[in-house]
Design an enzyme around this catalytic site. Structure first.
Site, short mmCIF file in Angstrom:
data_model
loop_
_atom_site.label_atom_id
_atom_site.label_comp_id
_atom_site.label_asym_id
_atom_site.label_seq_id
_atom_site.Cartn_x
_atom_site.Cartn_y
_atom_site.Cartn_z
N THR A 12 0.82 -1.22 0.00
CA THR A 12 0.00 0.00 0.00
C THR A 12 0.85 1.27 0.00
O THR A 12 0.65 2.16 -0.82
CB THR A 12 -0.90 -0.01 1.26
OG1 THR A 12 -1.56 -1.26 1.31
CG2 THR A 12 -1.89 1.11 1.25
N GLU A 128 10.56 9.70 8.86
CA GLU A 128 9.35 10.47 9.18
C GLU A 128 8.09 9.60 9.16
O GLU A 128 7.17 9.76 9.97
CB GLU A 128 9.20 11.63 8.18
CG GLU A 128 8.04 12.54 8.46
CD GLU A 128 8.16 13.27 9.78
OE1 GLU A 128 9.03 14.14 9.90
OE2 GLU A 128 7.40 12.96 10.71
N ASP A 200 2.63 -1.63 18.59
CA ASP A 200 2.87 -0.64 17.54
C ASP A 200 3.00 0.77 18.14
O ASP A 200 3.93 1.52 17.80
CB ASP A 200 1.71 -0.70 16.53
CG ASP A 200 1.82 0.35 15.45
OD1 ASP A 200 2.67 0.19 14.56
OD2 ASP A 200 1.05 1.34 15.50
N LYS A 204 6.37 3.47 18.33
CA LYS A 204 6.34 4.89 17.94
C LYS A 204 6.70 5.78 19.14
O LYS A 204 7.43 6.77 18.98
CB LYS A 204 4.97 5.23 17.39
CG LYS A 204 4.65 4.48 16.08
CD LYS A 204 3.17 4.57 15.73
CE LYS A 204 2.84 3.77 14.48
NZ LYS A 204 1.40 3.58 14.28
N1 HSE Z 1 -1.35 -0.20 12.22
C1 HSE Z 1 -1.08 1.19 12.48
C2 HSE Z 1 -2.33 1.87 12.99
C3 HSE Z 1 -0.61 1.94 11.28
O1 HSE Z 1 -3.37 1.25 13.14
O2 HSE Z 1 -2.23 3.05 13.29
C4 HSE Z 1 0.82 1.67 10.95
O3 HSE Z 1 1.66 1.96 12.02
#
Ligand code: HSE
Length: 440
Positions: A12, A128, A200, A204
């Site tokens: 994507t 970024e 995830d 970040k």
């Molecule tokens: N899977 C992540 C989300 C997007 O749902 O925000 C990619 O980091």
């Protein structure tokens, strides 16, 4: 001369990157000073690569051939995951290529080795797109806010979980039902573990903390809780008390007596006042709230995923890399915002040492003195109660829920209080504990 880019991964975001670069080629060349072109695409699915290239780039299944190719200036890594991506990125760096990546997992876990290798070889690794998709939060933290001592960051940095929490609240549905719908709609992956278990978001938050505080990546020390066990009842009670529950990634600097103590690095469902801007971030949107000593509060809002929003960040990095391709490496913006020889060894505080407000819900026998026992236990540990909610028990029930909101307290003291509360014979079952931030 055109900057020649090799793209690894035609999924994507790869397709979005190819499309944005092609569509805005003139504008991008005017900004970068040179044309930027994806000349080769690698994907194990050759048909997919060919569909993206549409005859305008060579395609291959062999990513290492791109990484090693002498005519490639920049490698864009959009494969994701830890192992293959790590090998390819390290090999690209060794071959003297600059790298642009959207891979938060890779950087949070292996970033220290990757940035050290890139520094040694004099190449850039730009990222970024790794945090909050299209929101330029890396640029903001690393450059726009460079005057500040950044005190704390709180971000809604996972769109899937924010979508699920928004639906649970607005439609009063349980977690499992909304997750199944999110999967049907294509919001959540077939294996949504990294999203719903907070991993995830922790990747970040780790990256943001490193560039905000000038420390190495400390993912292994992050405290991570997801939303899998969140009860719709708590979302409802929180709302009655004037709060919304969001999965926040939090990085907060802490001091004691004016001396640095460390920083908090945590991801968990968090109550925030409904009146805060962050509470209005609904659906799959992302937002990052940053507090700097000079700038005060700032908030960055936008799409955290998707083909073109993420491509927006990838292409911005390609422009940045192009602008400084010929610069002395020492004149570039450092990878982690601070000079590599000036990184701090500020530790991540263990979860027991964090400070937060708390939401405590318990089922109690509906009889006199129970609330007094509970509040005495809390008060004995120096924890101050802000509000109490005791919904009416259902007809014929002899137990009821009680919710306490505490002022800021040390988590270790709250844990002790919870253990003592759970030992009361009138408290029926475990105490539900959620953290609370007022973001002021
Ligand atoms: N899977 C992540 C989300 C997007 O749902 O925000 C990619 O980091």
């Amino acid at each position: 001369m055109t900057v020649r880019v090799g793209l690894l991964g035609a999924g994507t975001v790869g397709a979005g990157t190819f499309a944005v670069l092609a569509r805005n080629a003139d504008e991008i060349a005017r900004r970068a000073g040179r044309a930027i072109q994806i000349v080769r695409i690698a994907d194990l699915d050759l048909d997919r690569a060919a569909r993206v290239a549409d005859g305008r780039a060579e395609v291959t299944t062999d990513a290492s051939a791109i990484v090693d190719a002498p005519d490639i200036d920049v490698v864009v890594e959009l494969i994701g995951g830890y192992d293959i991506a790590r090998t390819l990125v390290m090999r690209a760096i060794a071959a003297g290529k600059h790298v642009v990546t959207a891979n938060k997992a890779l950087l949070a876990v292996h970033g220290n080795a990757i940035f050290a290798a890139a520094h040694e070889r004099g190449v850039m690794v730009a990222f970024e797109a790794a945090v909050a998709g299209g929101i330029p939060i890396i640029k903001a933290l690393r450059e726009g806010l460079a005057a500040n001592r950044i005190e704390w960051i709180a971000g809604i940095i996972n769109g899937t979980t924010n979508f699920i929490l928004s639906e649970m609240r607005s439609r009063g549905l349980p977690f499992a039902e909304v997750l199944a719908q999110a999967q049907q709609l294509g919001y959540a992956e077939a294996d949504p573990t990294f999203d719903i278990d907070g991993i995830d978001a922790a990747h970040k938050a780790t990256i943001m903390a490193a560039i905000a505080f000038g420390t190495p990546m400390r993912f292994e020390s992050a405290h991570i809780e997801g939303i899998r066990h969140l009860d719709a009842k708590d979302i409802r009670f929180a709302e009655q008390l004037g709060y919304r529950i969001k999965l926040l990634g939090i990085a907060r600097r802490r001091e004691r007596n004016g001396l640095p103590l460390g920083f908090e690095l945590r991801v968990h469902p968090t109550l925030i006042p409904s009146s805060r801007l962050l509470a209005s971030v609904e659906g799959a949107m992302n937002a990052v709230w940053v507090h700097g000593d000079a700038v005060g509060h700032t908030m960055f809002y936008g799409k955290g995923a998707g083909a073109e929003p993420t491509a927006s960040a990838v292409v911005a990095d390609l422009v940045d890399v192009t602008r400084t391709l010929t610069a002395d490496p020492d004149h570039r913006v450092p990878h982690l915002a601070f000079q590599p020889d000036a990184l701090s060894d500020l530790p991540v505080l263990p979860i027991g040492d964090i400070e937060s407000g708390y939401y405590l819900r318990m089922a109690v026998a509906d009889q006199p003195g129970v609330l007094a026992d509970v509040t005495r236990i809390v008060a004995q540990r120096g924890i101050s109660i802000g509000s109490v909610l005791q919904p009416e028990p259902g007809a014929g029930e002899n137990s009821t829920d009680v919710v306490l909101l505490t002022h800021r307290a040390l988590e270790r003291d709250v844990d002790e209080a919870i253990a003592a509360i759970e030992a009361l014979p009138t408290v029926l079952g475990p105490v539900v504990r959620l953290r609370m931030e007022d973001l002021s």
